[in-house]
Every structure is written in structure tokens, then in C-alpha cells.
Design an enzyme around this catalytic site. Structure first.
Site, PDB file in Angstrom:
ATOM      1  N   GLY A  37       0.829  -1.216   0.000  1.00  0.00           N
ATOM      2  CA  GLY A  37       0.000   0.000   0.000  1.00  0.00           C
ATOM      3  C   GLY A  37       0.850   1.246   0.000  1.00  0.00           C
ATOM      4  O   GLY A  37       2.057   1.187  -0.232  1.00  0.00           O
ATOM      5  N   ASN A  38       0.214   2.385   0.247  1.00  0.00           N
ATOM      6  CA  ASN A  38       0.963   3.643   0.330  1.00  0.00           C
ATOM      7  C   ASN A  38       0.332   4.521   1.409  1.00  0.00           C
ATOM      8  O   ASN A  38      -0.683   4.149   1.994  1.00  0.00           O
ATOM      9  CB  ASN A  38       1.006   4.332  -1.033  1.00  0.00           C
ATOM     10  CG  ASN A  38      -0.376   4.683  -1.522  1.00  0.00           C
ATOM     11  OD1 ASN A  38      -1.036   5.543  -0.975  1.00  0.00           O
ATOM     12  ND2 ASN A  38      -0.844   3.986  -2.566  1.00  0.00           N
ATOM     13  N   ARG A  39       0.940   5.660   1.663  1.00  0.00           N
ATOM     14  CA  ARG A  39       0.555   6.453   2.833  1.00  0.00           C
ATOM     15  C   ARG A  39      -0.547   7.479   2.550  1.00  0.00           C
ATOM     16  O   ARG A  39      -0.832   8.315   3.408  1.00  0.00           O
ATOM     17  CB  ARG A  39       1.784   7.155   3.412  1.00  0.00           C
ATOM     18  CG  ARG A  39       2.748   6.173   4.067  1.00  0.00           C
ATOM     19  CD  ARG A  39       3.993   6.879   4.575  1.00  0.00           C
ATOM     20  NE  ARG A  39       3.664   8.017   5.398  1.00  0.00           N
ATOM     21  CZ  ARG A  39       4.355   9.158   5.409  1.00  0.00           C
ATOM     22  NH1 ARG A  39       5.403   9.300   4.634  1.00  0.00           N
ATOM     23  NH2 ARG A  39       3.992  10.150   6.179  1.00  0.00           N
TER      24      ARG A  39
END
Ligand code: CTP
Length: 413
Positions: A206-208
Site C-alpha cells: 500500500g501507500n501512505r
């Protein structure tokens, strides 16, 4: 510019935080008139409100009749902020009731209205409250929050009043926006959040991205009268009201949802952080540690570039707005990266923002530069994600308007 601002305070425990709203508006140089309900005065005293607002505070409908106070306060207002707005007040506003000074003030005013709901989660989720909120949003009221967090007592969830600085920023942005219904009749698709690419039933890449900027754009577009479809990828914040929300998780799901929603839309704003790669294979069961080795190599395959796909396909009349999340520290080089990304994706506008360990993600502030098809910097925006959202929409509105005018000139019939 000094604004004449009415701050309505209603009877909820968050009324004590409204003092912070009044104070911030006064310190920003505005003339603030507080109109508390009787209930609000059970939580904060009139002397406090008079001292902080530096103006007399009235609540009684039958006082000041000679100066027709019940309509005068509303008529003079440039902006009305109601914080906290209880479920009861929201219901009264939706019904147009005027049984107290605040109700009369709102009805007698043509000023923009910003409300910050505060109540228990069950009351917020109650279909009656949700229907009332939808009615108010439909009429152009800006709804700030509620935030998710600890409520009075032991429970927590959505219902907490937004922090005073967020309410103040949203309210002033609303007062500053030139035409608040300038997206009426438009259909806008916004993607927000960050995609998750599954590895196995329990893990993902995922990413932030929290979704804050995309949600702020969806909310602002809705408040400006647009019909909004929000393609939401794993939001870390509450979904906005009044939008058609389509929940997705992976890049492929986001692609399917946005491609479908984009048909016939006036604009597509791709604020979501989309993973460029996904695991080549998704394991049906949880991947076990390999006892024999110290490392693990994952094989990834490219995801489609969704924005570039929309840019390459025929999309007559649909304005494509991309984002570029870059870590480049140099301003000029950052801009160049944005310009080349816009070209590569065939977008009409590209919003460039700098991201880093402490910049861009999950914060309430943002700094962006918007470039267009001529490589011109059309605007530089810095502020809360709400005010940045309005600034981006100002550009969208001007591009949509000039396209509509060009179409009319080409086809006067
Ligand atoms: N985007 C997309 N599909 C992808 C990747 C990104 O539609 N597979 C969109 C994003 O929503 C954003 C824009 O393209 O509007 C730019 O995203 P960004 O992550 O900055 O760029 P990338 O294309 O991923 O380029 P790179 O990571 O190489 O800088």
C-alpha cells in the site's frame, strides 16, 4: 477584508470548543457576533462569549424588537458559522424553523452557511440526521466534519466536532470562494485514497495516502453544486456526505470504477495514489516464512496507468485532472517533472505536490502548483486541504467554462 461573521453556538458539550472558533475569527480581524441557543448557554457563559467576541451577545427573540434584531443580524452577515451544530439544530435548519434567534438569523440571511456537526455516532448515522444533512448540502451549506475520535463518555466514532482551526479555515475559504454554486449541473468524478495490492488474504502493498485531499475536493465540488462520484480507495477519514461513493481497494478495481464513472462526466480528478505495480500472483493462503532462507523476493507486474488510459481514449468534453506526487526538493525541477507527467498522461491539468516523510500525506495542509496544457503555471496554492481543494476547483471551473463557451461558438444552435 473584515467580514461580519455570525457564529451560532448550539447546545452540545463541544460548545466550549466554539470559544476557540470565535477567538480565531476575532484574531483574524473579523467582526464576530455570537448567537448562542439557550442550550448553548448551559455549556458556556454569556460573559465569556461577549469578552472573546468583543460584541454583545443576544439570544432572546423578543429583545431588541425595535431594531428588528431577529432579521438584522442575519441580513448584515457575510458568513454564518454554526459550531457545534447539534442533531436538533441540523433538523431545525433543514426544516427552516425559526423558533429562536439563531433560526431567524439563518433564515433572514443570504450569507454562506458553514456548520460543524457534533453528536454521538448513532445520532450522526441516524437516517433522519443524514437526510437533513443531505438537504442542507443540497442547499449549499458547507458541512465541516464531524471528525472521528473520542466522544463524551467512553464511546468513540464519527461525531466529534472538528477542531476550531479546521472549522475556521473551511469557513473563511467558503466566504472567499467567488461563486459558491459554480459547479451546479456538472458531474465530477474524484478518486481519493491509496490503492492496496493484495499479496495474500492478510497482506497488501500500500501507500501512505490518507485520502484527505481527494475527499476535500469531492466535498468542495459537492458544496459548489456538482453531482459528485467519489471513487474511494481505503480512506483513512470519514466518507463525505452527499456524494455517490464507490469503494474500491486495488488499482484494477479503481480502474474499473473510474472508467465506468467517467462516461459523460465533466471532469475526472485523479487524486488517488495508485500503485504502479502489483504482486504477480496472489496467494490463496497466508504466505509462510521460508525456514531455509533470510530473504523473500516478490515478483511484481505493472498496473495499468489509469489516467494515461483515460487521456488516450476519446473523452470529449471531460476535463482530466491528474496529480503528481514527487519528492524532488528543487522547485523548478519539481515543476518540470509535473509538466512532463501531464504530457505523458494526456491530462488537461496537473496538480503537482511535494511529498516526503513529513510532507503531503495525512496532514491537513498542502502546497501545490497547477499546470495546464500550455505548460503554464495556472495557480500556486498553499493552505488547508479544504482551501487547496477550492483553489483547484476554481481552475476546473474556469477551464470548463471556457470549453463550454468555445463549443457554443463553434455550434451556435
Ligand atoms: N495514476 C494512475 N495510474 C497509475 C499511477 C498513477 O492513474 N497506475 C495517476 C495518479 O492518480 C495521479 C497521476 O497518475 O493522478 C500521477 O501519479 P504519480 O504516482 O505521481 O505518478 P506515476 O505515474 O506513478 O509516476 P512515477 O511514480 O513514476 O513518478
Amino acid at each position: 477584508m473584515t467580514l461580519n461573521i455570525v457564529v451560532g453556538i448550539t447546545g452540545g458539550i463541544a460548545a466550549y470548543k466554539a470559544v476557540g472558533v470565535v477567538r480565531a475569527l476575532v484574531l483574524a480581524g473579523h467582526d464576530v457576533h455570537v448567537v448562542p441557543t439557550e442550550g448553548a448557554l448551559r455549556f458556556v457563559g454569556r460573559p465569556t462569549l461577549e469578552a472573546i467576541s468583543r460584541n454583545p451577545v443576544h439570544t432572546d427573540l423578543y429583545e431588541g424588537v425595535a431594531e428588528v434584531r431577529h432579521v438584522a443580524i442575519g441580513q448584515a452577515a457575510d458568513l454564518i458559522v454554526i459550531a457545534p451544530a447539534t442533531a436538533n439544530t441540523i433538523a431545525k435548519l433543514a426544516a427552516g424553523l425559526a423558533d429562536d434567534l439563531l433560526g431567524n438569523t439563518v433564515l433572514a440571511s443570504e450569507a454562506p452557511v458553514v456548520i460543524a456537526p457534533a453528536m454521538h455516532t448513532e445520532m450522526w448515522r441516524n437516517p433522519a440526521t443524514q437526510a437533513n444533512i443531505a438537504t442542507l448540502v443540497e442547499r449549499g451549506v458547507t458541512v465541516v466534519g464531524p471528525a472521528v475520535g473520542q466522544l463524551t463518555g467512553t464511546d468513540s466514532g464519527p461525531g466529534r466536532m472538528e477542531e476550531p482551526d479546521v472549522i475556521v479555515a473551511a469557513a473563511l475559504a467558503r466566504a472567499a470562494s467567488p461563486s459558491t454554486r459554480d459547479l451546479a449541473g456538472r458531474r465530477i468524478v474524484v478518486t481519493a485514497g491509496g490503492t492496496r495490492e493484495p499479496l495474500d488474504p492478510v497482506r497488501f502493498l500500500g501507500n501512505r495516502s490518507s485520502g484527505k485531499q481527494g475527499v476535500a475536493i469531492a466535498e468542495a465540488a459537492r458544496a459548489r453544486g456538482a453531482e459528485v462520484t467519489l471513487v474511494a480507495a481505503n480512506l483513512e477519514i470519514a466518507e463525505p456526505d452527499g456524494c455517490d461513493v464507490r469503494r474500491v481497494s486495488s488499482a484494477l478495481e479503481l480502474q474499473a470504477a473510474v472508467t465506468d464513472a467517467a462516461q459523460g462526466a465533466d471532469a475526472v480528478v485523479m487524486a488517488a495514489a495508485v500503485a504502479d505495480y502489483r504482486p504477480a500472483a496472489v496467494s490463496e493462503s497466508k504466505i509462510k516464512k521460508d525456514a531455509s532462507g533470510d530473504g523473500l523476493t516478490l515478483e511484481l507486474v505493472r498496473n495499468p496507468d489509469i489516467l494515461a488510459g483515460l487521456g488516450a481514449a476519446p473523452h470529449d468534453g471531460t476535463l482530466l485532472v491528474g496529480f503528481a506526487a514527487e519528492t524532488e526538493p528543487d522547485d523548478e525541477r519539481l515543476l518540470e517533472l509535473g509538466r512532463s507527467k501531464r504530457r505523458a498522461k494526456g491530462a488537461d491539468l496537473l496538480v503537482v505536490n511535494r511529498v516526503g516523510w513529513s510532507e503531503g500525506f495525512a496532514t491537513d495542509e498542502n502546497s501545490v502548483v497547477v499546470v495546464d496544457r500550455d505548460d503554464t503555471v495556472v495557480t500556486r496554492l498553499h493552505g488547508t486541504k479544504t482551501s487547496v481543494a477550492d483553489g483547484i476547483l476554481d481552475v476546473v471551473v474556469s477551464k470548463l467554462t471556457s470549453t463550454t463557451e468555445r463549443t457554443k461558438e463553434a455550434d451556435p444552435a
